[in-house]
Design an enzyme around this catalytic site. Structure first.
Site, PDB file in Angstrom:
ATOM      1  N   CYS A   2      38.803  47.557  41.891  1.00  0.00           N
ATOM      2  CA  CYS A   2      39.783  48.160  41.000  1.00  0.00           C
ATOM      3  C   CYS A   2      40.870  48.785  41.871  1.00  0.00           C
ATOM      4  CB  CYS A   2      39.130  49.239  40.157  1.00  0.00           C
ATOM      5  SG  CYS A   2      37.715  48.634  39.234  1.00  0.00           S
ATOM      6  N   ARG A  27      44.382  43.900  42.445  1.00  0.00           N
ATOM      7  CA  ARG A  27      42.982  44.257  42.696  1.00  0.00           C
ATOM      8  C   ARG A  27      42.123  44.131  41.441  1.00  0.00           C
ATOM      9  NH1 ARG A  27      42.319  47.263  47.414  1.00  0.00           N
ATOM     10  NH2 ARG A  27      40.394  48.093  46.613  1.00  0.00           N
ATOM     11  N   TRP A  76      38.862  45.916  37.375  1.00  0.00           N
ATOM     12  CA  TRP A  76      38.180  44.620  37.404  1.00  0.00           C
ATOM     13  C   TRP A  76      36.746  44.937  37.016  1.00  0.00           C
ATOM     14  CZ3 TRP A  76      34.064  42.332  40.039  1.00  0.00           C
ATOM     15  CH2 TRP A  76      33.991  40.934  39.952  1.00  0.00           C
ATOM     16  N   ASN A 102      36.458  53.226  41.786  1.00  0.00           N
ATOM     17  CA  ASN A 102      36.415  51.844  42.268  1.00  0.00           C
ATOM     18  C   ASN A 102      35.078  51.657  42.964  1.00  0.00           C
ATOM     19  OD1 ASN A 102      37.005  49.294  43.363  1.00  0.00           O
ATOM     20  ND2 ASN A 102      37.804  50.222  45.230  1.00  0.00           N
ATOM     21  N   GLY A 103      34.366  50.570  42.657  1.00  0.00           N
ATOM     22  CA  GLY A 103      33.083  50.312  43.319  1.00  0.00           C
ATOM     23  C   GLY A 103      31.966  50.157  42.304  1.00  0.00           C
ATOM     24  N   GLU A 485      39.461  24.114  51.493  1.00  0.00           N
ATOM     25  CA  GLU A 485      40.428  25.131  51.073  1.00  0.00           C
ATOM     26  C   GLU A 485      41.335  24.584  49.956  1.00  0.00           C
ATOM     27  OE1 GLU A 485      40.957  28.120  51.162  1.00  0.00           O
ATOM     28  OE2 GLU A 485      43.085  28.523  51.005  1.00  0.00           O
ATOM     29  N   LYS A 489      41.636  26.369  46.241  1.00  0.00           N
ATOM     30  CA  LYS A 489      42.904  26.817  45.650  1.00  0.00           C
ATOM     31  C   LYS A 489      43.046  26.290  44.228  1.00  0.00           C
ATOM     32  CE  LYS A 489      43.932  29.492  47.635  1.00  0.00           C
ATOM     33  NZ  LYS A 489      43.267  29.928  48.802  1.00  0.00           N
ATOM     34  N   GLU A 492      40.598  27.967  41.760  1.00  0.00           N
ATOM     35  CA  GLU A 492      40.983  29.350  41.520  1.00  0.00           C
ATOM     36  C   GLU A 492      42.119  29.503  40.536  1.00  0.00           C
ATOM     37  OE1 GLU A 492      41.941  30.588  45.597  1.00  0.00           O
ATOM     38  OE2 GLU A 492      41.404  32.575  44.896  1.00  0.00           O
ATOM     39  N   HIS A 508      27.449   9.006  51.865  1.00  0.00           N
ATOM     40  CA  HIS A 508      26.108   9.575  51.687  1.00  0.00           C
ATOM     41  C   HIS A 508      25.936  10.158  50.293  1.00  0.00           C
ATOM     42  CE1 HIS A 508      25.247   8.937  55.907  1.00  0.00           C
ATOM     43  NE2 HIS A 508      26.428   9.486  56.198  1.00  0.00           N
ATOM     44  N   LYS A 611      41.740  40.319  43.874  1.00  0.00           N
ATOM     45  CA  LYS A 611      42.048  39.948  45.256  1.00  0.00           C
ATOM     46  C   LYS A 611      41.088  40.565  46.261  1.00  0.00           C
ATOM     47  CE  LYS A 611      45.635  38.920  48.382  1.00  0.00           C
ATOM     48  NZ  LYS A 611      45.201  37.516  48.421  1.00  0.00           N
TER      49      LYS A 611
HETATM   50  C1  F6R Z   1      40.896  32.722  47.842  1.00  0.00           C
HETATM   51  C2  F6R Z   1      40.747  34.123  48.133  1.00  0.00           C
HETATM   52  C3  F6R Z   1      39.373  34.644  48.362  1.00  0.00           C
HETATM   53  C4  F6R Z   1      39.383  35.546  49.604  1.00  0.00           C
HETATM   54  C5  F6R Z   1      37.998  36.159  49.833  1.00  0.00           C
HETATM   55  C6  F6R Z   1      37.960  37.017  51.090  1.00  0.00           C
HETATM   56  O1  F6R Z   1      42.227  32.371  47.649  1.00  0.00           O
HETATM   57  O2  F6R Z   1      41.693  34.847  48.184  1.00  0.00           O
HETATM   58  O3  F6R Z   1      38.449  33.615  48.507  1.00  0.00           O
HETATM   59  O4  F6R Z   1      39.761  34.781  50.700  1.00  0.00           O
HETATM   60  O5  F6R Z   1      37.642  36.936  48.735  1.00  0.00           O
HETATM   61  O6  F6R Z   1      38.909  38.036  51.017  1.00  0.00           O
HETATM   62  P1  F6R Z   1      39.359  38.823  52.310  1.00  0.00           P
HETATM   63  O7  F6R Z   1      40.087  37.872  53.192  1.00  0.00           O
HETATM   64  O8  F6R Z   1      40.221  39.928  51.817  1.00  0.00           O
HETATM   65  O9  F6R Z   1      38.091  39.317  52.964  1.00  0.00           O
END
Ligand code: F6R
Length: 616
Positions: A2, A27, A76, A102-103, A485, A489, A492, A508, A611
């Site tokens: 959060c 967040r 969140w 937060n937490g 990756e 993307k 997500e 395989h 995030k």
């Molecule tokens: C994907 C994304 C997440 C973060 C992951 C780690 O686009 O943003 O998969 O990469 O949650 O976050 P950090 O780098 O902040 O530890």
């Protein structure tokens, strides 16, 4: 995960709180709320499910009384659905106390029982309200917010940052943190609090990162930090090195679009001064002696999500250059399997936010096991760098979109800097070889600019593919983690099935997924490399093409060998083998952005995500 903000000063707190929440919305964005204490010592609050705009509209239609002190929260959800009741702040002590959090409070069930047994009425399903009621009961006893905090925080287990204001103490915000971030912003005759500096950077660059298990008492002209048991303590003071405009959208359609366009600067700023005069300079690692780097016999990279894929990508060069075995682990899996670690293992954590709980816990675990840790991080003052033996900051600038893009390329750049440093110290690369790599490294930002020129063509493809239900990604060597990756993307932000595979693995099993029309992105290395991988991947293309796949190729400009088998080719500037991933990922980032946009989705704030993942 959060976002938390606090303000005390002479200005009207409401506008400052909403401004801060706007910057912290990445967040969490399923509900938001604020509480302010007015000049007469009355507490007012408002909270609403939905994005921050819902709260803003509500406040505009029905303004709260003005006050010069207040707290704000963007959520969140962890405990309880994202509705008005579960939104923060939570009130206690007859509506005079407001608390945000937060937490996750892990022992909340037992504390909740205790409160229910004592006849306390709880209005929400949250762990936060439990903390608020406990603080409220202590306040009723002590009539002092700081004392009430101290009595309660030692009873809470798990992760929390708590902030509170009380109507009877209209000049003070009290906060505490354990395993969750809290930063103070120092102004002139006013002070701020935030989950990170984005909450207040438009008002002041002067910050103090509050340490683990500390309580803060913040007034407009004073800041007091103590340990949970009341001993004087200090946070870590620092100056924020970017200004608020770096975290603005500018004229871009989304933060993600802006941040992809900033890929070149992210690499440029990360290597600036560190790659110079044909070699690597990393004073950041001074705290670890050359002898230490000569003695290590293993390097372990730990991270989650996109940062994990940057680790997988960077590991190829790191191992090749340093001649030390490198493994890459998902932080949350790794520490639960009793891994073998000792003082000759160097552990490198990768984290954009520096607050990811899974990664932080893994860092703590390996430090206890005797290993040294280096943090590769994009956020000054964050917990992971502060708890590591050394830090190599990436200078991607603030990343606001939930989907990570520019931080990814910056992380790979930082792993390469580390690889060159270790190779230099251990003598595993000759000076001439380092100089050659350094030259190519410095050329990457411009090559990224060239790669970005494919944006329009990729957007056209994405628009055309807006009904696509599934996309596959294939790569070999460093192209493999880039395939992973690219798939992440797309999942997500475009919410469609996507998978990345090592192209050699195709036969395989995964080749059974190929049916006529199945779109497959293939990451093709340069035919100039002498490792034979180009020919192998061209064979893989032929195999999927023969089964009707729609082949979307990312290849080196001028590579004619892929043309007969590709429906689309995105041409990337030539570079050496280890630098290809910087360029190959760009079209995949753009494709996800444009497909999400074509589907009319919220690119920057995808559903169910936040995030900064500060819970395990
Ligand atoms: C994907 C994304 C997440 C973060 C992951 C780690 O686009 O943003 O998969 O990469 O949650 O976050 P950090 O780098 O902040 O530890």
């Amino acid at each position: 995960m959060c976002g938390i903000v606090g303000y005390v000063g002479d200005r009207l707190s409401q506008d400052i709180l909403l401004g801060g929440l706007g910057r912290l919305e990445y967040r969490g964005y399923d509900s938001a709320g604020i509480a302010v204490v007015d000049a007469e010592g009355a507490l007012h609050h408002r909270k609403r499910a939905g994005k921050l705009q819902v709260l803003r509209d509500d406040l505009q239609a029905h303004p709260l009384a003005d006050g010069n002190i207040g707290i704000g929260h963007t959520r969140w959800a962890t405990h309880g659905a994202p509705n008005d009741e579960n939104a923060h702040p939570h009130l206690a002590d007859g509506g005079n106390l407001a608390v945000i959090h937060n937490g996750i409070i892990e022992n909340f069930a037992e504390l909740r029982e205790e409160l229910l047994d004592a006849g306390v009425e709880l209005l929400s399903e949250t762990d936060t309200e439990v903390a608020a009621q406990l603080i409220g009961r202590e306040y009723a006893r002590t009539q002092d917010l700081e004392q009430a905090f101290r009595a309660v925080v030692t009873r809470l287990e798990g992760a929390f940052t708590l902030l509170a204001v009380h109507a009877n103490q209209p000049d003070v915000i009290v906060g505490a943190r354990l395993n969750s971030p809290l930063v103070i912003g120092l102004g002139e005759g006013e002070n701020f609090l935030g989950s990170d500096v984005a909450a207040f950077v438009e008002h002041t660059p002067r910050a103090i990162a509050v340490g683990q298990a500390q309580v803060v008492v913040v007034r407009k002209d004073s800041v007091e930090i103590t340990t949970f048991d009341g001993q004087p303590a200090e946070g870590e003071a620092f100056e924020v090195d970017w200004d608020a405009s770096a975290a603005e959208k500018g004229g871009w359609s989304s933060f993600m679009a802006k941040e992809i366009a900033e890929d070149p600067e992210a690499v440029e700023n990360t290597i600036r001064g560190r790659i110079a005069e044909g070699t690597v300079h990393l004073p950041d690692l001074e705290s670890l002696s050359e002898e230490y780097f000569r003695d290590i016999d293993r390097i372990l990279l730990i991270a989650c999500g996109t940062a994990y894929y940057s680790g997988l990508t960077g590991a190829y060069a790191l191992e090749q250059w340093s001649r030390i075995p490198v493994s890459v682990e998902l932080a949350h899996e790794f520490r639960y399997r009793d891994p073998v670690i000792d003082d000759r293992t160097l552990v490198v954590s990768l984290s954009q936010s520096g607050e990811t709980m899974d990664t932080l816990m893994a860092v703590r675990y390996v430090r206890e096991a005797g290993a040294k840790t280096i943090s590769i991080c994009n956020t000054q003052g964050a917990t992971i760098p502060r708890e590591s033996d050394a830090v190599v900051y990436t200078y991607a600038g603030p990343e606001v979109a939930v989907a990570s893009t520019k931080a990814f390329v910056a992380q790979i750049a930082a792993i390469y800097l580390l690889g060159l440093h270790v190779a230099k110290v251990r003598g595993t690369l000759a000076d001439e070889a380092i100089a050659e790599i350094a030259e190519e490294f410095q050329a990457i930002p411009d090559k990224l600019r060239e790669a970005l020129e494919e944006h329009e063509r990729i957007a056209t493809l994405a628009n055309w593919m807006s009904d696509t239900r599934s996309v596959l990604f294939l790569g070999r060597h460093t192209g493999y983690p880039i395939a992973l990756e690219g798939a992440l993307k797309l999942k997500e932000i475009a919410y469609i099935h996507a998978e990345g595979f090592a192209a050699g693995e195709l036969k395989h099993g995964p080749i059974a997924l190929i049916e006529p029309g199945q779109p497959v992105f293939v990451l093709v290395p340069s035919p100039r490399h002498e490792d034979g991988l180009h020919a192998k991947i061209v064979s893989n293309i032929e195999e999927i093409r023969a089964r009707g796949a729609r082949v979307l190729t990312v290849a080196e400009a001028g590579d004619a060998s892929v043309l007969p088998y590709s429906d689309e080719v995105f041409a990337m500037p030539p570079t050496s083998k280890f630098f290809e991933p910087f360029l190959r990922v760009v079209p995949l980032q753009i494709f996800a952005l444009e497909l999400s946009t074509a589907k009319g989705l919220d690119v920057d704030q995808p559903r169910n995500l936040a995030k900064s993942v500060t819970v395990e």
